[in-house]
Design a protein around this motif. Structure first.
Motif, mmCIF file in Angstrom:
data_model
loop_
_atom_site.group_PDB
_atom_site.id
_atom_site.type_symbol
_atom_site.label_atom_id
_atom_site.label_comp_id
_atom_site.label_asym_id
_atom_site.label_seq_id
_atom_site.Cartn_x
_atom_site.Cartn_y
_atom_site.Cartn_z
ATOM 1 N N PRO A 189 4.402 50.285 -20.160
ATOM 2 C CA PRO A 189 4.698 51.491 -20.937
ATOM 3 C C PRO A 189 5.906 51.358 -21.860
ATOM 4 C CG PRO A 189 4.164 52.077 -18.699
ATOM 5 C CD PRO A 189 4.264 50.577 -18.732
ATOM 6 N N ILE A 190 6.904 50.621 -21.451
ATOM 7 C CA ILE A 190 8.088 50.480 -22.309
ATOM 8 C C ILE A 190 7.761 49.687 -23.569
ATOM 9 C CG2 ILE A 190 9.040 48.385 -21.244
ATOM 10 C CD1 ILE A 190 11.085 51.467 -22.224
ATOM 11 N N LEU A 191 6.743 48.831 -23.490
ATOM 12 C CA LEU A 191 6.334 48.023 -24.644
ATOM 13 C C LEU A 191 5.242 48.691 -25.474
ATOM 14 C CD1 LEU A 191 6.295 44.475 -23.005
ATOM 15 C CD2 LEU A 191 8.121 45.549 -24.346
ATOM 16 N N ASN A 192 4.469 49.600 -24.878
ATOM 17 C CA ASN A 192 3.414 50.256 -25.657
ATOM 18 C C ASN A 192 3.829 51.650 -26.132
ATOM 19 O OD1 ASN A 192 2.909 52.133 -23.546
ATOM 20 N ND2 ASN A 192 1.275 50.886 -22.678
ATOM 21 N N ALA A 193 5.095 52.015 -25.948
ATOM 22 C CA ALA A 193 5.661 53.304 -26.370
ATOM 23 C C ALA A 193 4.973 54.489 -25.705
ATOM 24 C CB ALA A 193 5.642 53.438 -27.893
ATOM 25 N N GLY A 194 4.432 54.269 -24.515
ATOM 26 C CA GLY A 194 3.739 55.339 -23.815
ATOM 27 C C GLY A 194 4.549 56.012 -22.735
ATOM 28 N N ASP A 195 5.811 55.638 -22.597
ATOM 29 C CA ASP A 195 6.622 56.211 -21.522
ATOM 30 C C ASP A 195 6.798 57.720 -21.674
ATOM 31 O OD1 ASP A 195 8.074 55.412 -23.754
ATOM 32 O OD2 ASP A 195 9.856 54.862 -22.637
ATOM 33 N N ALA A 196 6.921 58.218 -22.898
ATOM 34 C CA ALA A 196 7.062 59.667 -23.092
ATOM 35 C C ALA A 196 5.766 60.383 -22.701
ATOM 36 C CB ALA A 196 7.430 59.988 -24.530
ATOM 37 N N ALA A 197 4.616 59.802 -23.047
ATOM 38 C CA ALA A 197 3.336 60.414 -22.675
ATOM 39 C C ALA A 197 3.197 60.503 -21.160
ATOM 40 C CB ALA A 197 2.170 59.632 -23.283
ATOM 41 N N ILE A 198 3.590 59.450 -20.466
ATOM 42 C CA ILE A 198 3.526 59.456 -19.002
ATOM 43 C C ILE A 198 4.464 60.525 -18.439
ATOM 44 C CG2 ILE A 198 4.031 58.133 -16.909
ATOM 45 C CD1 ILE A 198 3.220 55.614 -18.508
ATOM 46 N N LEU A 199 5.677 60.580 -18.960
ATOM 47 C CA LEU A 199 6.648 61.554 -18.471
ATOM 48 C C LEU A 199 6.167 62.980 -18.715
ATOM 49 C CD1 LEU A 199 9.381 61.783 -17.092
ATOM 50 C CD2 LEU A 199 10.447 61.716 -19.337
ATOM 51 N N TYR A 200 5.675 63.273 -19.929
ATOM 52 C CA TYR A 200 5.123 64.606 -20.204
ATOM 53 C C TYR A 200 3.968 64.910 -19.257
ATOM 54 C CZ TYR A 200 7.628 65.679 -24.570
ATOM 55 O OH TYR A 200 8.582 65.992 -25.500
ATOM 56 N N CYS A 201 3.088 63.953 -19.040
ATOM 57 C CA CYS A 201 1.942 64.146 -18.151
ATOM 58 C C CYS A 201 2.404 64.614 -16.777
ATOM 59 C CB CYS A 201 1.142 62.849 -18.046
ATOM 60 S SG CYS A 201 -0.243 62.932 -16.903
ATOM 61 N N PHE A 202 3.385 63.954 -16.211
ATOM 62 C CA PHE A 202 3.805 64.300 -14.855
ATOM 63 C C PHE A 202 4.692 65.541 -14.811
ATOM 64 C CE2 PHE A 202 2.046 60.197 -13.995
ATOM 65 C CZ PHE A 202 1.453 60.392 -12.754
ATOM 66 N N ILE A 203 5.449 65.819 -15.860
ATOM 67 C CA ILE A 203 6.212 67.072 -15.885
ATOM 68 C C ILE A 203 5.251 68.253 -15.965
ATOM 69 C CG2 ILE A 203 7.790 68.501 -17.249
ATOM 70 C CD1 ILE A 203 9.316 65.931 -17.941
ATOM 71 N N PHE A 204 4.242 68.153 -16.824
ATOM 72 C CA PHE A 204 3.256 69.239 -16.897
ATOM 73 C C PHE A 204 2.485 69.377 -15.587
ATOM 74 C CE2 PHE A 204 3.411 68.552 -21.672
ATOM 75 C CZ PHE A 204 4.171 69.694 -21.898
ATOM 76 N N LEU A 205 2.159 68.271 -14.963
ATOM 77 C CA LEU A 205 1.485 68.331 -13.664
ATOM 78 C C LEU A 205 2.378 69.030 -12.635
ATOM 79 C CD1 LEU A 205 -1.084 67.558 -12.133
ATOM 80 C CD2 LEU A 205 0.046 65.405 -11.530
ATOM 81 N N TYR A 206 3.674 68.778 -12.682
ATOM 82 C CA TYR A 206 4.612 69.466 -11.797
ATOM 83 C C TYR A 206 4.573 70.978 -12.050
ATOM 84 C CZ TYR A 206 9.018 71.082 -9.821
ATOM 85 O OH TYR A 206 9.963 71.781 -9.124
ATOM 86 N N PHE A 207 4.521 71.396 -13.320
ATOM 87 C CA PHE A 207 4.473 72.829 -13.638
ATOM 88 C C PHE A 207 3.199 73.483 -13.102
ATOM 89 C CE2 PHE A 207 7.216 72.023 -17.639
ATOM 90 C CZ PHE A 207 8.377 72.096 -16.892
ATOM 91 N N VAL A 208 2.105 72.737 -13.035
ATOM 92 C CA VAL A 208 0.867 73.281 -12.460
ATOM 93 C C VAL A 208 1.136 73.743 -11.030
ATOM 94 C CG1 VAL A 208 -1.482 72.718 -11.699
ATOM 95 C CG2 VAL A 208 -0.663 71.887 -13.918
ATOM 96 N N PHE A 209 1.905 72.970 -10.288
ATOM 97 C CA PHE A 209 2.151 73.291 -8.876
ATOM 98 C C PHE A 209 3.382 74.166 -8.667
ATOM 99 C CE2 PHE A 209 -0.592 69.642 -8.819
ATOM 100 C CZ PHE A 209 -1.515 69.991 -7.850
ATOM 101 N N SER A 210 4.400 74.013 -9.503
ATOM 102 C CA SER A 210 5.638 74.773 -9.303
ATOM 103 C C SER A 210 5.595 76.150 -9.935
ATOM 104 C CB SER A 210 6.826 74.005 -9.886
ATOM 105 O OG SER A 210 6.753 73.979 -11.308
#
Length: 130
Positions: free
Chosen positions: A95-116
């Motif tokens: 992810p650090i080389l494909n510039a996808g780290d922000a997408a992964i982080l957003y994915c899991f933060i939004f998933l957290y909001f689903v439950f929280s």
């Protein structure tokens, strides 16, 4: 000390939600409104990036307001998972080389909001849905 921190958790959750929504909506304003600067590529109307931009713009705004937080967060989490596997993962495994780290982080933060949920400072809480 721990009890005092726990008492603030719903407020801090609201701050996390608001900041995440603002930053996420900025991706939509760039794609849809060319603000603060146009994206590096042209976003054709009704293309996949255009639909993503619309979801970023309006979904981000709903997240900021804390309105329909759980269903919107679920959709945005899926959007970011799709974005990662469609746009980033094919470029490189890391992810650090494909510039996808922000997408992964957003994915899991939004998933957290689903439950929280949205936290204390939200329209959902104000309307008694939380």
């Amino acid at each position: 000390m721990i009890a005092a921190l726990n008492n603030q958790s719903l407020r801090v959750l609201s701050i996390l939600r608001i900041m995440t929504g603002l930053l996420f909506a900025a991706h939509g304003t760039q794609k849809i409104l060319n603000f603060p600067a146009p994206p590096e590529w042209e976003v054709a109307t009704f293309s996949m990036p255009w639909f993503a931009g619309m979801m970023e713009l309006f979904g981000g705004a709903l997240i900021v307001l804390g309105l329909f937080t759980r269903p919107v967060a679920f959709l945005l989490s899926g959007l970011m998972a799709s974005a990662y596997f469609i746009a980033h993962a094919p470029q490189n495994f890391y992810p650090i080389l494909n510039a996808g780290d922000a997408a992964i982080l957003y994915c899991f933060i939004f998933l957290y909001f689903v439950f929280s949920g949205p936290g204390r400072w939200s329209l959902d809480a104000k309307m008694g849905r939380e």
